[in-house]
Motif scaffolding. Structure first.
Motif, PDB file in Angstrom:
ATOM      1  N   PHE A   1      -4.682  12.027  -8.364  1.00  0.00           N
ATOM      2  CA  PHE A   1      -5.137  10.686  -8.005  1.00  0.00           C
ATOM      3  C   PHE A   1      -5.274  10.529  -6.498  1.00  0.00           C
ATOM      4  O   PHE A   1      -6.125   9.773  -6.018  1.00  0.00           O
ATOM      5  CB  PHE A   1      -4.183   9.629  -8.560  1.00  0.00           C
ATOM      6  CG  PHE A   1      -4.504   9.238  -9.975  1.00  0.00           C
ATOM      7  CD1 PHE A   1      -5.560   8.392 -10.257  1.00  0.00           C
ATOM      8  CD2 PHE A   1      -3.745   9.720 -11.028  1.00  0.00           C
ATOM      9  CE1 PHE A   1      -5.866   8.042 -11.556  1.00  0.00           C
ATOM     10  CE2 PHE A   1      -4.032   9.371 -12.332  1.00  0.00           C
ATOM     11  CZ  PHE A   1      -5.098   8.523 -12.607  1.00  0.00           C
ATOM     12  N   MET A   2      -4.449  11.229  -5.741  1.00  0.00           N
ATOM     13  CA  MET A   2      -4.561  11.149  -4.293  1.00  0.00           C
ATOM     14  C   MET A   2      -5.897  11.711  -3.827  1.00  0.00           C
ATOM     15  O   MET A   2      -6.508  11.185  -2.888  1.00  0.00           O
ATOM     16  CB  MET A   2      -3.406  11.899  -3.632  1.00  0.00           C
ATOM     17  CG  MET A   2      -2.069  11.155  -3.670  1.00  0.00           C
ATOM     18  SD  MET A   2      -2.146   9.519  -2.913  1.00  0.00           S
ATOM     19  CE  MET A   2      -2.657   9.932  -1.255  1.00  0.00           C
TER      20      MET A   2
ATOM     21  N   LEU B   1       0.833  -1.199   0.000  1.00  0.00           N
ATOM     22  CA  LEU B   1       0.000   0.000   0.000  1.00  0.00           C
ATOM     23  C   LEU B   1       0.865   1.246   0.000  1.00  0.00           C
ATOM     24  O   LEU B   1       0.563   2.224  -0.702  1.00  0.00           O
ATOM     25  CB  LEU B   1      -0.923  -0.006   1.222  1.00  0.00           C
ATOM     26  CG  LEU B   1      -1.841   1.219   1.375  1.00  0.00           C
ATOM     27  CD1 LEU B   1      -2.758   1.341   0.172  1.00  0.00           C
ATOM     28  CD2 LEU B   1      -2.640   1.127   2.677  1.00  0.00           C
ATOM     29  N   GLN B   2       1.958   1.221   0.753  1.00  0.00           N
ATOM     30  CA  GLN B   2       2.851   2.373   0.799  1.00  0.00           C
ATOM     31  C   GLN B   2       3.461   2.638  -0.572  1.00  0.00           C
ATOM     32  O   GLN B   2       3.552   3.791  -1.018  1.00  0.00           O
ATOM     33  CB  GLN B   2       3.959   2.145   1.832  1.00  0.00           C
ATOM     34  CG  GLN B   2       4.926   3.310   1.977  1.00  0.00           C
ATOM     35  CD  GLN B   2       4.225   4.583   2.421  1.00  0.00           C
ATOM     36  OE1 GLN B   2       3.403   4.575   3.321  1.00  0.00           O
ATOM     37  NE2 GLN B   2       4.563   5.696   1.774  1.00  0.00           N
ATOM     38  N   VAL B   3       3.864   1.575  -1.254  1.00  0.00           N
ATOM     39  CA  VAL B   3       4.416   1.729  -2.603  1.00  0.00           C
ATOM     40  C   VAL B   3       3.351   2.292  -3.534  1.00  0.00           C
ATOM     41  O   VAL B   3       3.611   3.199  -4.340  1.00  0.00           O
ATOM     42  CB  VAL B   3       4.933   0.373  -3.122  1.00  0.00           C
ATOM     43  CG1 VAL B   3       5.274   0.470  -4.607  1.00  0.00           C
ATOM     44  CG2 VAL B   3       6.158  -0.066  -2.327  1.00  0.00           C
ATOM     45  N   PHE B   4       2.134   1.767  -3.424  1.00  0.00           N
ATOM     46  CA  PHE B   4       1.028   2.235  -4.267  1.00  0.00           C
ATOM     47  C   PHE B   4       0.766   3.724  -4.053  1.00  0.00           C
ATOM     48  O   PHE B   4       0.606   4.483  -5.013  1.00  0.00           O
ATOM     49  CB  PHE B   4      -0.227   1.419  -3.956  1.00  0.00           C
ATOM     50  CG  PHE B   4      -1.465   1.904  -4.649  1.00  0.00           C
ATOM     51  CD1 PHE B   4      -1.622   1.735  -6.016  1.00  0.00           C
ATOM     52  CD2 PHE B   4      -2.478   2.523  -3.939  1.00  0.00           C
ATOM     53  CE1 PHE B   4      -2.761   2.178  -6.665  1.00  0.00           C
ATOM     54  CE2 PHE B   4      -3.627   2.969  -4.573  1.00  0.00           C
ATOM     55  CZ  PHE B   4      -3.766   2.795  -5.945  1.00  0.00           C
ATOM     56  N   MET B   5       0.745   4.147  -2.806  1.00  0.00           N
ATOM     57  CA  MET B   5       0.498   5.547  -2.505  1.00  0.00           C
ATOM     58  C   MET B   5       1.628   6.430  -3.033  1.00  0.00           C
ATOM     59  O   MET B   5       1.395   7.539  -3.526  1.00  0.00           O
ATOM     60  CB  MET B   5       0.338   5.739  -0.997  1.00  0.00           C
ATOM     61  CG  MET B   5      -0.813   4.965  -0.381  1.00  0.00           C
ATOM     62  SD  MET B   5      -2.411   5.439  -1.053  1.00  0.00           S
ATOM     63  CE  MET B   5      -2.627   7.037  -0.282  1.00  0.00           C
ATOM     64  N   THR B   6       2.849   5.929  -2.944  1.00  0.00           N
ATOM     65  CA  THR B   6       3.993   6.678  -3.461  1.00  0.00           C
ATOM     66  C   THR B   6       3.876   6.871  -4.965  1.00  0.00           C
ATOM     67  O   THR B   6       4.157   7.947  -5.495  1.00  0.00           O
ATOM     68  CB  THR B   6       5.309   5.956  -3.117  1.00  0.00           C
ATOM     69  OG1 THR B   6       5.425   5.842  -1.702  1.00  0.00           O
ATOM     70  CG2 THR B   6       6.508   6.728  -3.658  1.00  0.00           C
ATOM     71  N   LEU B   7       3.446   5.819  -5.660  1.00  0.00           N
ATOM     72  CA  LEU B   7       3.315   5.896  -7.114  1.00  0.00           C
ATOM     73  C   LEU B   7       2.231   6.879  -7.537  1.00  0.00           C
ATOM     74  O   LEU B   7       2.301   7.462  -8.619  1.00  0.00           O
ATOM     75  CB  LEU B   7       3.003   4.513  -7.687  1.00  0.00           C
ATOM     76  CG  LEU B   7       4.092   3.448  -7.532  1.00  0.00           C
ATOM     77  CD1 LEU B   7       3.649   2.132  -8.151  1.00  0.00           C
ATOM     78  CD2 LEU B   7       5.395   3.900  -8.172  1.00  0.00           C
ATOM     79  N   LEU B   8       1.213   7.072  -6.695  1.00  0.00           N
ATOM     80  CA  LEU B   8       0.134   7.996  -7.031  1.00  0.00           C
ATOM     81  C   LEU B   8       0.544   9.457  -6.902  1.00  0.00           C
ATOM     82  O   LEU B   8      -0.072  10.337  -7.522  1.00  0.00           O
ATOM     83  CB  LEU B   8      -1.080   7.742  -6.115  1.00  0.00           C
ATOM     84  CG  LEU B   8      -1.921   6.504  -6.387  1.00  0.00           C
ATOM     85  CD1 LEU B   8      -3.085   6.434  -5.413  1.00  0.00           C
ATOM     86  CD2 LEU B   8      -2.438   6.492  -7.823  1.00  0.00           C
TER      87      LEU B   8
END
Length: 397
Positions: free
Chosen positions: A371-372, A277-284
């Protein structure tokens, strides 16, 4: 079946120009290391039973790919032979290959066999440092083509692809374009199926699914605008599904960061849900949605679905088609959507079900939405998303 992960670059693009080549001075082991780095294999390796160089050509034989799998371990895949023609090493360490040919190979996992067809690449370019900021951060090529590939489970073929092609063009940088197509895709559900599933597929005439797919991509490396155009899936005797998507903020710096993140994820092996999830949020971070459209054009599937569902309810397809918009409208009322949108949806569905042609859902926000923000609104107050996205629905246009 064991799940196999083979990380690939998010976008593969062609270099605008190459550094002046030096005399060919590269060992086969150095070339293999460049392939591993270029194709983001930090947790995997490429080994060859034998290798040799003839002039500027490199021959790798009896290749084995060691690939990370789901539980953090690796699996070995025999990948045949590869021949790289006219290999050039530039002064800065970048490598260009005029033509590459790879044999087909078979991967056997438990009771599943995956046969990958032979492939050819024209003008392969492997940057020495994908993260320098001075080159596009991906393995690049002019054209890629692959022959038939199949998946067999318990002795029966369940999926196949007739051919695969991809072309890339950056002759007009900062504008990069690519086209990809897959032809003669066939999916056959495994036998035996549960009786209810078999009944549904028979009613829909989808016992064997045949389709083609294509996608075009346009990326402005300076402005960060990334547009997926004409992403279409054509299902024989059923219909076609189309998608268009425009994203902002995908700059060169973002692309480089994404490539590095994907490589780091591969090297890390199995990650916890919190880490994922942390990686996903970073990518957004930094990305925004400018617009999107998804559409379906019918070729007989809708009537078969209505007839089957109507029969199961003791009526027929025409009766169900007349009732569905009303029933869906009642369901939408509980979502607290704007009245105008609810009316638009029910009106479009009435038109579509009466004479199935096409139906389209469009998101056209007044300005690009991070996207965030979409993620936060979707999590906290999802009923606000249709207004934020300025959703609209139309049929038979």
């Amino acid at each position: 079946m064991t799940k196999v992960y083979a990380p690939l670059p998010l976008v593969s693009v062609i270099a605008l120009s190459l550094s002046a080549p030096s005399a060919f001075a590269l060992t086969s082991s150095e070339f293999i290391a460049a392939l591993e780095h270029g194709f983001s294999m930090p947790a995997g390796t490429i080994t060859a039973g034998s290798s040799r160089m003839e002039g500027d050509d490199v021959f790798l034989e009896d290749i084995t790919l060691t690939i990370p799998i789901e539980d953090g371990t690796t699996t070995s895949v025999p990948a045949g032979n590869m021949h790289f023609e006219d290999v050039t090493l530039a002064d800065d360490g970048d490598i260009s290959v005029a033509f590459a040919r790879m044999d087909g190979f078979l991967f056997d996992a438990d009771s599943v066999q995956v046969a990958i067809g032979a492939a050819e690449i024209v003008n392969l370019y492997i940057p020495a440092d994908k993260y320098s900021g001075e080159t596009l951060p991906f393995v690049q090529y002019d054209a890629l083509s692959g022959q038939s590939s199949t998946i067999v489970a318990n002795g029966a073929e369940i999926a196949s692809i007739g051919s695969f092609t991809a072309t890339m063009d950056q002759s007009a940088l900062p504008l990069f374009t690519s086209e990809t197509s897959l032809t003669n895709i066939q999916i056959t559900p495994p036998d035996p199926l549960p009786p209810e599933a078999a009944e549904v597929l028979q009613a829909l005439e989808l016992q064997s699914i045949k389709m083609d797919a294509r996608a075009n991509l346009v990326w402005n490396t300076e402005t960060g605008d990334l547009s997926i155009q004409d992403y279409d899936i054509f299902l024989e005797n059923a219909g076609s599904l189309g998608l268009e998507l425009t994203i902002g903020g995908y700059t060169m710096d973002t692309a480089t960061a994404y490539t590095k993140t994907i490589e780091d994820m591969s090297a890390a092996g199995k990650m916890s849900e919190a880490e994922q999830l942390q990686v996903f949020m970073t990518l957004l971070q930094g990305l925004s949605l400018s617009g999107a459209e998804i559409s379906f054009t019918d070729s007989g599937l809708t009537k078969r679905a209505l007839d089957y569902a109507g029969k199961k309810q003791g009526s027929d397809g025409d009766q169900l088609a007349s009732m569905l918009p009303f029933l869906i409208g009642m369901g939408l009322n509980s979502l607290e959507l704007p009245e105008a949108l609810t009316t638009q949806i029910t009106g479009s569905l009435t038109s579509y079900f009466a004479n199935p042609g096409n139906i389209t859902v469009t998101a056209a926000p007044d300005s690009a939405i991070p996207f965030m923000e979409l993620f936060n609104v979707g999590t906290a107050t999802p009923t606000n998303l249709p207004v934020l996205l300025n959703l609209s629905v139309s049929a038979n246009h």
